[in-house]
Enzyme design. Structure first.
Site, PDB file in Angstrom:
ATOM      1  N   HIS A  67      37.868  33.456  38.350  1.00 14.00           N
ATOM      2  CA  HIS A  67      37.226  33.861  37.101  1.00 14.00           C
ATOM      3  C   HIS A  67      36.050  32.931  36.763  1.00 14.00           C
ATOM      4  O   HIS A  67      34.973  33.398  36.404  1.00 14.00           O
ATOM      5  CB  HIS A  67      38.216  33.780  35.924  1.00 14.00           C
ATOM      6  CG  HIS A  67      39.366  34.737  35.983  1.00 14.00           C
ATOM      7  ND1 HIS A  67      40.670  34.338  35.862  1.00 14.00           N
ATOM      8  CD2 HIS A  67      39.411  36.085  36.137  1.00 14.00           C
ATOM      9  CE1 HIS A  67      41.470  35.386  35.922  1.00 14.00           C
ATOM     10  NE2 HIS A  67      40.734  36.464  36.105  1.00 14.00           N
ATOM     11  N   ARG A 113      36.958  41.921  44.199  1.00 15.42           N
ATOM     12  CA  ARG A 113      37.647  41.278  45.324  1.00 15.42           C
ATOM     13  C   ARG A 113      37.795  42.266  46.472  1.00 15.42           C
ATOM     14  O   ARG A 113      36.998  43.177  46.605  1.00 15.42           O
ATOM     15  CB  ARG A 113      39.020  40.776  44.864  1.00 15.42           C
ATOM     16  CG  ARG A 113      38.952  39.524  44.039  1.00 15.42           C
ATOM     17  CD  ARG A 113      40.237  39.254  43.323  1.00 15.42           C
ATOM     18  NE  ARG A 113      40.479  40.273  42.316  1.00 15.42           N
ATOM     19  CZ  ARG A 113      41.350  40.152  41.329  1.00 15.42           C
ATOM     20  NH1 ARG A 113      42.076  39.071  41.227  1.00 15.42           N
ATOM     21  NH2 ARG A 113      41.497  41.104  40.434  1.00 15.42           N
ATOM     22  N   SER A 152      45.498  36.010  38.888  1.00 14.93           N
ATOM     23  CA  SER A 152      46.370  35.299  37.944  1.00 14.93           C
ATOM     24  C   SER A 152      47.829  35.493  38.348  1.00 14.93           C
ATOM     25  O   SER A 152      48.633  34.559  38.258  1.00 14.93           O
ATOM     26  CB  SER A 152      46.158  35.829  36.529  1.00 14.93           C
ATOM     27  OG  SER A 152      44.842  35.593  36.124  1.00 14.93           O
ATOM     28  N   LYS A 176      48.638  46.031  32.034  1.00 17.52           N
ATOM     29  CA  LYS A 176      49.416  45.622  33.215  1.00 17.52           C
ATOM     30  C   LYS A 176      50.894  45.372  32.877  1.00 17.52           C
ATOM     31  O   LYS A 176      51.768  46.036  33.331  1.00 17.52           O
ATOM     32  CB  LYS A 176      48.823  44.359  33.827  1.00 17.52           C
ATOM     33  CG  LYS A 176      47.516  44.604  34.538  1.00 17.52           C
ATOM     34  CD  LYS A 176      46.935  43.314  35.063  1.00 17.52           C
ATOM     35  CE  LYS A 176      45.529  43.530  35.613  1.00 17.52           C
ATOM     36  NZ  LYS A 176      44.851  42.286  35.890  1.00 17.52           N
TER      37      LYS A 176
HETATM   38  P1  ADP Z   1      43.512  39.261  37.373  1.00 19.49           P
HETATM   39  O1  ADP Z   1      43.385  40.444  38.281  1.00 19.49           O
HETATM   40  O2  ADP Z   1      43.448  37.951  38.073  1.00 19.49           O
HETATM   41  O3  ADP Z   1      44.619  39.383  36.366  1.00 19.49           O
HETATM   42  P2  ADP Z   1      41.662  39.809  35.191  1.00 19.49           P
HETATM   43  O4  ADP Z   1      42.183  41.120  34.775  1.00 19.49           O
HETATM   44  O5  ADP Z   1      41.810  38.701  34.205  1.00 19.49           O
HETATM   45  O6  ADP Z   1      42.196  39.264  36.571  1.00 19.49           O
HETATM   46  O7  ADP Z   1      40.176  39.965  35.668  1.00 19.49           O
HETATM   47  C1  ADP Z   1      39.012  39.700  34.956  1.00 19.49           C
HETATM   48  C2  ADP Z   1      37.828  39.910  35.865  1.00 19.49           C
HETATM   49  O8  ADP Z   1      37.765  38.858  36.828  1.00 19.49           O
HETATM   50  C3  ADP Z   1      37.846  41.213  36.671  1.00 19.49           C
HETATM   51  O9  ADP Z   1      36.536  41.678  36.766  1.00 19.49           O
HETATM   52  C4  ADP Z   1      38.356  40.773  38.023  1.00 19.49           C
HETATM   53  O10 ADP Z   1      37.949  41.641  39.046  1.00 19.49           O
HETATM   54  C5  ADP Z   1      37.704  39.412  38.134  1.00 19.49           C
HETATM   55  N1  ADP Z   1      38.404  38.519  39.034  1.00 19.49           N
HETATM   56  C6  ADP Z   1      39.668  38.067  38.926  1.00 19.49           C
HETATM   57  N2  ADP Z   1      39.975  37.241  39.963  1.00 19.49           N
HETATM   58  C7  ADP Z   1      38.858  37.178  40.746  1.00 19.49           C
HETATM   59  C8  ADP Z   1      38.517  36.526  41.971  1.00 19.49           C
HETATM   60  N3  ADP Z   1      39.415  35.772  42.617  1.00 19.49           N
HETATM   61  N4  ADP Z   1      37.272  36.706  42.479  1.00 19.49           N
HETATM   62  C9  ADP Z   1      36.395  37.485  41.828  1.00 19.49           C
HETATM   63  N5  ADP Z   1      36.643  38.140  40.680  1.00 19.49           N
HETATM   64  C10 ADP Z   1      37.849  37.995  40.143  1.00 19.49           C
END
Ligand code: ADP
Length: 164
Positions: free
Chosen positions: A18, A92, A130, A42
């Site tokens: 993030h 990703r 996460s 989720k």
């Molecule tokens: P997670 O899937 O880790 O729960 P979130 O819902 O908090 O993540 O995601 C917030 C944003 O950050 C989304 O656009 C998600 O694609 C991006 N994101 C999360 N982890 C990564 C990563 N390792 N590399 C690139 N983008 C990421």
């Protein structure tokens, strides 16, 4: 006119993946709003909204054009309210694609002025999420390569508290 972007997510908790996306967005825009989704679909979050916001603020300390807010509602409307030009999201492996594509097209219908920009994940964070952090920490694994050092102890303590 100030160029404003929104980085939305659940950030439960914030990871280095993030931070990578948000700091890259902060180089492209004048101001970046990190919108922490209060109720996300989720499942129930492991960290409260206040904890998630606090961890993000600590992790992003030093990036001056970033603001962290809690958010509930329609992103398309919030973007209008804040005069944001774009949503910036990280992409990703293939798994993110279908859902993100659907979201981007829906937001475009709700707010045609709003663009969704995808930044390709940095290779070292390609498989980082996460939920992966929570899984590793709950099994006593080392998460120091996955979360910023300044929040490492807080995240570890909190996850031990949840899972043990
Ligand atoms: P997670 O899937 O880790 O729960 P979130 O819902 O908090 O993540 O995601 C917030 C944003 O950050 C989304 O656009 C998600 O694609 C991006 N994101 C999360 N982890 C990564 C990563 N390792 N590399 C690139 N983008 C990421």
């Amino acid at each position: 006119m100030e160029r404003i972007a929104i980085c939305p997510g659940s950030f439960d908790p914030v990871t280095l993946g993030h931070v990578d996306i948000i700091s890259r967005a902060a180089k492209m825009f004048d101001h970046v709003i990190v919108a922490v989704l209060i109720n996300f679909s989720k499942k129930s979050p492991s960290f409260s909204i206040d904890e998630r916001i606090d961890l993000l603020k600590r992790a992003l300390h030093g990036i001056n054009n970033v603001e962290v807010v809690g958010f509930n509602g329609l992103l398309a409307d919030y973007a209008k309210e804040r005069n944001a030009l774009a949503l910036v999201k990280g992409l990703r492996a293939v798994s993110d694609f279908e859902y993100e594509f659907q979201m981007a097209l829906t937001n475009k219908i709700l707010n045609p002025e709003l663009e969704t920009i995808f930044l390709t994940t940095s290779a070292q964070y390609m498989y980082l999420s996460s939920s992966f952090v929570k899984q590793v920490a709950s099994l006593g694994g080392d998460i120091s390569s996955f979360v910023p050092e300044c929040i490492l102890e807080t995240v570890k303590d909190r996850l031990l508290h949840i899972y043990q």
